[in-house]
Design a protein around this motif. Sequence first.
Motif, PDB file in Angstrom:
ATOM      1  N   PHE A  97       0.824  -1.211   0.000  1.00  0.00           N
ATOM      2  CA  PHE A  97       0.000   0.000   0.000  1.00  0.00           C
ATOM      3  C   PHE A  97       0.860   1.263   0.000  1.00  0.00           C
ATOM      4  N   LEU A  98       2.027   1.229   0.637  1.00  0.00           N
ATOM      5  CA  LEU A  98       2.924   2.383   0.594  1.00  0.00           C
ATOM      6  C   LEU A  98       3.423   2.635  -0.821  1.00  0.00           C
ATOM      7  N   ILE A  99       3.747   1.559  -1.531  1.00  0.00           N
ATOM      8  CA  ILE A  99       4.190   1.710  -2.932  1.00  0.00           C
ATOM      9  C   ILE A  99       3.052   2.278  -3.777  1.00  0.00           C
ATOM     10  N   LEU A 100       1.822   1.818  -3.542  1.00  0.00           N
ATOM     11  CA  LEU A 100       0.681   2.344  -4.283  1.00  0.00           C
ATOM     12  C   LEU A 100       0.468   3.831  -4.001  1.00  0.00           C
ATOM     13  N   ALA A 101       0.599   4.205  -2.745  1.00  0.00           N
ATOM     14  CA  ALA A 101       0.378   5.604  -2.380  1.00  0.00           C
ATOM     15  C   ALA A 101       1.427   6.533  -2.988  1.00  0.00           C
ATOM     16  N   LEU A 102       2.642   6.006  -3.198  1.00  0.00           N
ATOM     17  CA  LEU A 102       3.738   6.823  -3.724  1.00  0.00           C
ATOM     18  C   LEU A 102       4.022   6.546  -5.197  1.00  0.00           C
ATOM     19  N   ALA A 103       3.220   5.709  -5.849  1.00  0.00           N
ATOM     20  CA  ALA A 103       3.492   5.279  -7.221  1.00  0.00           C
ATOM     21  C   ALA A 103       3.419   6.447  -8.200  1.00  0.00           C
ATOM     22  N   THR A 104       4.329   6.385  -9.177  1.00  0.00           N
ATOM     23  CA  THR A 104       4.347   7.412 -10.228  1.00  0.00           C
ATOM     24  C   THR A 104       4.297   6.801 -11.623  1.00  0.00           C
ATOM     25  N   ASN A 105       4.350   5.481 -11.727  1.00  0.00           N
ATOM     26  CA  ASN A 105       4.325   4.837 -13.035  1.00  0.00           C
ATOM     27  C   ASN A 105       3.714   3.447 -12.940  1.00  0.00           C
ATOM     28  N   ILE A 106       3.545   2.806 -14.082  1.00  0.00           N
ATOM     29  CA  ILE A 106       2.914   1.489 -14.156  1.00  0.00           C
ATOM     30  C   ILE A 106       3.748   0.411 -13.470  1.00  0.00           C
ATOM     31  N   PRO A 107       5.076   0.356 -13.649  1.00  0.00           N
ATOM     32  CA  PRO A 107       5.860  -0.680 -12.946  1.00  0.00           C
ATOM     33  C   PRO A 107       5.685  -0.653 -11.427  1.00  0.00           C
ATOM     34  N   CYS A 108       5.508   0.523 -10.862  1.00  0.00           N
ATOM     35  CA  CYS A 108       5.276   0.604  -9.411  1.00  0.00           C
ATOM     36  C   CYS A 108       3.971  -0.083  -9.031  1.00  0.00           C
ATOM     37  N   LEU A 109       2.964   0.075  -9.879  1.00  0.00           N
ATOM     38  CA  LEU A 109       1.673  -0.572  -9.610  1.00  0.00           C
ATOM     39  C   LEU A 109       1.804  -2.088  -9.698  1.00  0.00           C
ATOM     40  N   THR A 165      -9.263   9.897  -3.464  1.00  0.00           N
ATOM     41  CA  THR A 165      -8.592   9.312  -4.620  1.00  0.00           C
ATOM     42  C   THR A 165      -8.002   7.959  -4.230  1.00  0.00           C
ATOM     43  N   TRP A 166      -7.565   7.193  -5.229  1.00  0.00           N
ATOM     44  CA  TRP A 166      -7.035   5.866  -4.933  1.00  0.00           C
ATOM     45  C   TRP A 166      -5.724   5.951  -4.158  1.00  0.00           C
ATOM     46  N   LYS A 167      -4.957   7.020  -4.357  1.00  0.00           N
ATOM     47  CA  LYS A 167      -3.724   7.176  -3.584  1.00  0.00           C
ATOM     48  C   LYS A 167      -4.026   7.459  -2.115  1.00  0.00           C
ATOM     49  N   GLN A 168      -5.042   8.245  -1.855  1.00  0.00           N
ATOM     50  CA  GLN A 168      -5.424   8.519  -0.472  1.00  0.00           C
ATOM     51  C   GLN A 168      -5.948   7.253   0.210  1.00  0.00           C
ATOM     52  N   ALA A 173      -5.124   2.628   3.853  1.00  0.00           N
ATOM     53  CA  ALA A 173      -5.133   1.172   4.010  1.00  0.00           C
ATOM     54  C   ALA A 173      -3.918   0.652   4.749  1.00  0.00           C
ATOM     55  N   VAL A 174      -2.892   1.488   4.921  1.00  0.00           N
ATOM     56  CA  VAL A 174      -1.719   1.091   5.699  1.00  0.00           C
ATOM     57  C   VAL A 174      -2.077   0.938   7.177  1.00  0.00           C
ATOM     58  N   VAL A 175      -3.102   1.676   7.628  1.00  0.00           N
ATOM     59  CA  VAL A 175      -3.415   1.740   9.055  1.00  0.00           C
ATOM     60  C   VAL A 175      -3.817   0.387   9.643  1.00  0.00           C
ATOM     61  N   PRO A 176      -4.788  -0.356   9.066  1.00  0.00           N
ATOM     62  CA  PRO A 176      -5.189  -1.624   9.696  1.00  0.00           C
ATOM     63  C   PRO A 176      -4.045  -2.605   9.877  1.00  0.00           C
ATOM     64  N   ASN A 177      -3.217  -2.750   8.849  1.00  0.00           N
ATOM     65  CA  ASN A 177      -2.120  -3.715   8.953  1.00  0.00           C
ATOM     66  C   ASN A 177      -1.020  -3.230   9.881  1.00  0.00           C
ATOM     67  N   SER A 178      -0.824  -1.923   9.987  1.00  0.00           N
ATOM     68  CA  SER A 178       0.149  -1.398  10.943  1.00  0.00           C
ATOM     69  C   SER A 178      -0.323  -1.646  12.369  1.00  0.00           C
ATOM     70  N   LEU A 179      -1.616  -1.463  12.609  1.00  0.00           N
ATOM     71  CA  LEU A 179      -2.169  -1.764  13.924  1.00  0.00           C
ATOM     72  C   LEU A 179      -2.053  -3.251  14.234  1.00  0.00           C
ATOM     73  N   ALA A 180      -2.248  -4.085  13.209  1.00  0.00           N
ATOM     74  CA  ALA A 180      -2.115  -5.530  13.412  1.00  0.00           C
ATOM     75  C   ALA A 180      -0.715  -5.898  13.865  1.00  0.00           C
ATOM     76  N   ILE A 181       0.307  -5.256  13.288  1.00  0.00           N
ATOM     77  CA  ILE A 181       1.683  -5.529  13.694  1.00  0.00           C
ATOM     78  C   ILE A 181       1.905  -5.125  15.148  1.00  0.00           C
ATOM     79  N   LEU A 182       1.388  -3.961  15.546  1.00  0.00           N
ATOM     80  CA  LEU A 182       1.550  -3.497  16.926  1.00  0.00           C
ATOM     81  C   LEU A 182       0.857  -4.439  17.903  1.00  0.00           C
TER      82      LEU A 182
END
Length: 325
Positions: A97-109, A165-168, A173-182
């Motif tokens: 999800f971090l890569i998706l939020a910061l993606a700038t091109n198709i390979p990142c997706l 937007t999809w980036k937002q 979406a990073v939040v639930p899994n980050s909480l799961a790790i904690l």
Amino acid sequence: MCCFSDVYLRRQCIVHTANCMLSIGTGFMLSFPAVLNPDILSPNGTGIHATPDQASWIAGTNGISGIVGFCFVPYVMQVYGRKFVHIALNLFYVLGFLILALATNIPCLYAARIIQGIPMCAVFITSIMVGEYSHPKRRGYFITIKKTAVATGALMCHSLALCWTWKQIAAFAVVPNSLAILFTLTWPESPSFLALTGKYEECDKSHMWLYGDSLKRVVPACFAIMSEIFPLEHKGIGTGATGVVFTILYSIVMKCTPLMIEKTGVEGTFGIYALHVIVGLLILYFILNETKDKTLQQIENEIKGRKQPNFNDYYLNGKPLICTE
């Protein structure tokens, strides 16, 4: 109020909250193409533009890596434990999800979806944790909530698309899994895994944390019993389960079918089907007769040719239980 006063119930809820957070992340991941593709296919999108073929591959690439995760996660779980695997699966989702939020091109997706595919199928394997970290009376509730959490994540993803937007959405979406790790960092390793690896002291502490009672005497005794298991002298259902009996019966069917048609005059498939039904009923009778009044563990021991453990030798004949103290 009475339920929340039970400290062990609260601890089990902490474990399964982390498990549900992983499932919510899965719901986000599965629904994300429905938010992503309309934007990247539109000429008025947010910056990244893709062809229909590329959008299709972006949506489905995670299935390829999902097969890899489904095959390797059970092995890793048996070697490194449930807690390690749970943290790793959530990290894959967070990274994706971090890569998706910061993606700038198709390979990142592509990269993000491939990374997120690894825990996609493996999330269903983590259902084993429900059995290992919860009281038998509550396992039904926890497994139902875990499955519902996937739908909850999907609903949240589609709902947020109305205003974000999809980036937002990817950033959120990073939040639930980050909480799961904690949450995962706060609970101990599974007692079942610790017992399996022979770490009896740690197993006892973990079981005490979850349920409040000690296994210090019971667990080593169980493993001592299992160490005395040897092949059975009489295989019983074990021989039948190898397929020998069924092979013989199938040969009888093949030999008797032409004879049956010749003697009875019944031709075509009806006579063959009738004979197959009769033989099938005989096989079913054989299985039921051999397995009646036996537990699944007893049946498994006989199939694998193992001696049935006798707990009376350890509890009723004056022999002390093996203790780690």
